[in-house]
Design an enzyme around this catalytic site. Structure first.
Site, mmCIF file in Angstrom:
data_model
loop_
_atom_site.group_PDB
_atom_site.id
_atom_site.type_symbol
_atom_site.label_atom_id
_atom_site.label_comp_id
_atom_site.label_asym_id
_atom_site.label_seq_id
_atom_site.Cartn_x
_atom_site.Cartn_y
_atom_site.Cartn_z
ATOM 1 N N ASP A 158 28.439 -3.694 -76.449
ATOM 2 C CA ASP A 158 27.889 -4.993 -76.074
ATOM 3 C C ASP A 158 28.742 -6.123 -76.674
ATOM 4 O OD1 ASP A 158 26.395 -7.278 -75.760
ATOM 5 O OD2 ASP A 158 24.595 -6.507 -76.737
ATOM 6 N N ASP A 213 32.098 -14.239 -70.491
ATOM 7 C CA ASP A 213 32.043 -14.242 -69.028
ATOM 8 C C ASP A 213 31.077 -13.157 -68.534
ATOM 9 O OD1 ASP A 213 32.699 -14.603 -66.341
ATOM 10 O OD2 ASP A 213 34.465 -13.295 -66.471
ATOM 11 N N GLU A 273 33.687 -4.206 -73.062
ATOM 12 C CA GLU A 273 33.167 -3.934 -71.722
ATOM 13 C C GLU A 273 32.106 -2.844 -71.851
ATOM 14 O OE1 GLU A 273 33.138 -5.187 -68.585
ATOM 15 O OE2 GLU A 273 31.813 -3.510 -68.181
HETATM 16 C C1 LIG Z 1 31.959 -11.223 -64.603
HETATM 17 S S1 LIG Z 1 32.431 -9.613 -65.094
HETATM 18 C C2 LIG Z 1 33.843 -9.889 -66.100
HETATM 19 C C3 LIG Z 1 35.057 -10.338 -65.384
HETATM 20 C C4 LIG Z 1 36.264 -10.528 -66.255
HETATM 21 N N1 LIG Z 1 35.983 -11.300 -67.447
HETATM 22 C C5 LIG Z 1 37.349 -11.214 -65.458
HETATM 23 O O1 LIG Z 1 37.398 -12.457 -65.453
HETATM 24 O O2 LIG Z 1 38.163 -10.529 -64.851
HETATM 25 C C6 LIG Z 1 31.239 -9.212 -66.303
HETATM 26 C C7 LIG Z 1 31.451 -7.852 -66.943
HETATM 27 O O3 LIG Z 1 30.591 -7.735 -68.063
HETATM 28 C C8 LIG Z 1 30.144 -6.396 -68.178
HETATM 29 N N2 LIG Z 1 28.957 -6.461 -69.041
HETATM 30 C C9 LIG Z 1 27.679 -6.733 -68.722
HETATM 31 N N3 LIG Z 1 26.929 -6.854 -69.844
HETATM 32 C C10 LIG Z 1 27.783 -6.669 -70.890
HETATM 33 C C11 LIG Z 1 27.627 -6.743 -72.301
HETATM 34 N N4 LIG Z 1 26.442 -6.994 -72.862
HETATM 35 N N5 LIG Z 1 28.711 -6.542 -73.083
HETATM 36 C C12 LIG Z 1 29.929 -6.281 -72.524
HETATM 37 N N6 LIG Z 1 30.134 -6.204 -71.197
HETATM 38 C C13 LIG Z 1 29.073 -6.414 -70.389
HETATM 39 C C14 LIG Z 1 29.927 -5.976 -66.750
HETATM 40 O O4 LIG Z 1 29.976 -4.569 -66.646
HETATM 41 C C15 LIG Z 1 31.089 -6.673 -66.044
HETATM 42 O O5 LIG Z 1 32.205 -5.819 -65.971
#
Ligand SMILES: C[S@@+](CC[C@H](N)C(=O)[O-])C[C@H]1O[C@@H](n2cnc3c(N)ncnc32)[C@H](O)[C@@H]1O
EC number: 2.1.1.266
Length: 294
Positions: free
Chosen positions: A157, A178, A133
């Site tokens: 990332d 996701d 995250e």
């Molecule tokens: C759609 S949400 C995830 C929801 C979670 N998978 C669920 O189903 O409960 C996407 C998440 O990815 C995080 N995020 C965005 N870019 C990212 C990256 N490059 N690597 C990891 N996390 C990232 C955002 O902060 C956000 O919390």
């Protein structure tokens, strides 16, 4: 800095589709007496307060999990997923108080589990988790609630981090990808990450969520993923709403799975008409279900 916070959208129709499929795939992995790893490249905060400011600002959950909450006629996969969300709502709060219920009563809908919580509910003692995250606040929340021997929370990332996670030991895993797709580059990164991961670990199960929005990259994503699946794929999409007056908005969502459980197509075919009826926000709500078997 990332602006997207999943707390505004937790429990919406897109979470319902994603988490229902996630529940089934995790159950499938748990059927074999061999440990698996759950790798979540975009884990979010792990759990959400539906009475909190973010969820209350949009109230999207009312058109998602809210429409399923008290129904007694849920088909099997949906019922299993809703049961997990209900169990999540029976946790003690920060004062140690859990809802006290008469037998058979449904708890009030106050909390929504993120994908890591759903996975944790279904993990067995030998199974393990890697949770990426990037948002510092969500990563902190995750780290507070997810610790322990078999769990790693990684504030990095997830696209880049996946490379170092596959193949896992032992070689059994579900990878959930996701992203928020806040950046248009995310579509290309999904394809690149899956391509790279499949080369390292072809037998892994990969699950990609994507939004159904008016954007060419979103429309092309499932097609691009079909080319990467060496051993079969499944694609499910649920359309529940109309675009806004300018032609924009989240009208639905899709989940693309590489190496899906072989029963999943048949199982989803039996659930989707119910989900369309129940989650529809307009008359032409619909679903798409297609697969290339192994
Ligand atoms: C759609 S949400 C995830 C929801 C979670 N998978 C669920 O189903 O409960 C996407 C998440 O990815 C995080 N995020 C965005 N870019 C990212 C990256 N490059 N690597 C990891 N996390 C990232 C955002 O902060 C956000 O919390």
């Amino acid at each position: 800095m990332l602006a997207y916070r999943h707390g505004f959208h937790a429990g919406n129709h897109a979470d319902v589709l994603k988490h229902l499929v996630l529940t089934r795939v995790l159950r499938y992995l748990g059927e074999k007496d061999k440990p698996f790893r759950y790798i979540d490249t975009h884990a979010g905060a792990g759990g959400y307060l539906l009475k909190g400011a973010q969820a209350q600002k949009t109230t999207e959950y009312r058109e998602g999990i809210g429409r399923l909450w008290s129904r007694a006629d849920l088909p099997p996969l949906t019922a299993d997923y809703v049961r997990l969300v209900q169990e999540f709502n029976l946790q003690p709060d920060e004062n140690g108080q859990a809802p006290v219920l008469e037998k058979g009563m449904t708890p009030p809908l106050a909390l929504y589990p993120g994908s890591p919580s759903i996975a944790r509910q279904l993990m067995r003692p030998g199974d393990s988790m890697r949770l990426f995250e990037l948002h510092p606040a969500d990563a902190r929340t995750l780290a507070t609630h997810f610790g322990g021997k078999n769990v790693q929370v990684i504030n990095e990332d997830g696209f880049a981090g996946l490379k170092g996670q596959v193949p896992p030991t032992p070689r059994r895993a579900l990878v959930l990808i996701d992203p928020s797709y806040e950046l248009v580059q995310d579509y290309g990164k999904v394809v690149a990450s899956v391509r790279d991961a499949v080369q390292r670990f072809a037998e892994g199960v990969y699950m990609v969520w994507y939004p159904q929005v008016s954007r060419v990259e979103a429309v092309q994503l499932p097609k691009r993923l079909t080319a990467l699946a060496p051993k079969g794929w499944l694609h499910v999409r649920l359309t529940v709403a109309q675009p806004d007056a300018k032609g924009f908005g989240l009208v639905g969502s899709g989940v693309f799975i590489l190496n899906p459980p072989w029963t999943l197509h048949q199982e989803l075919a039996a659930e989707l008409p119910f989900l369309v009826d129940t989650l529809a926000q307009f008359d032409d709500a619909s679903y798409l279900l297609e697969e290339q078997p192994a």
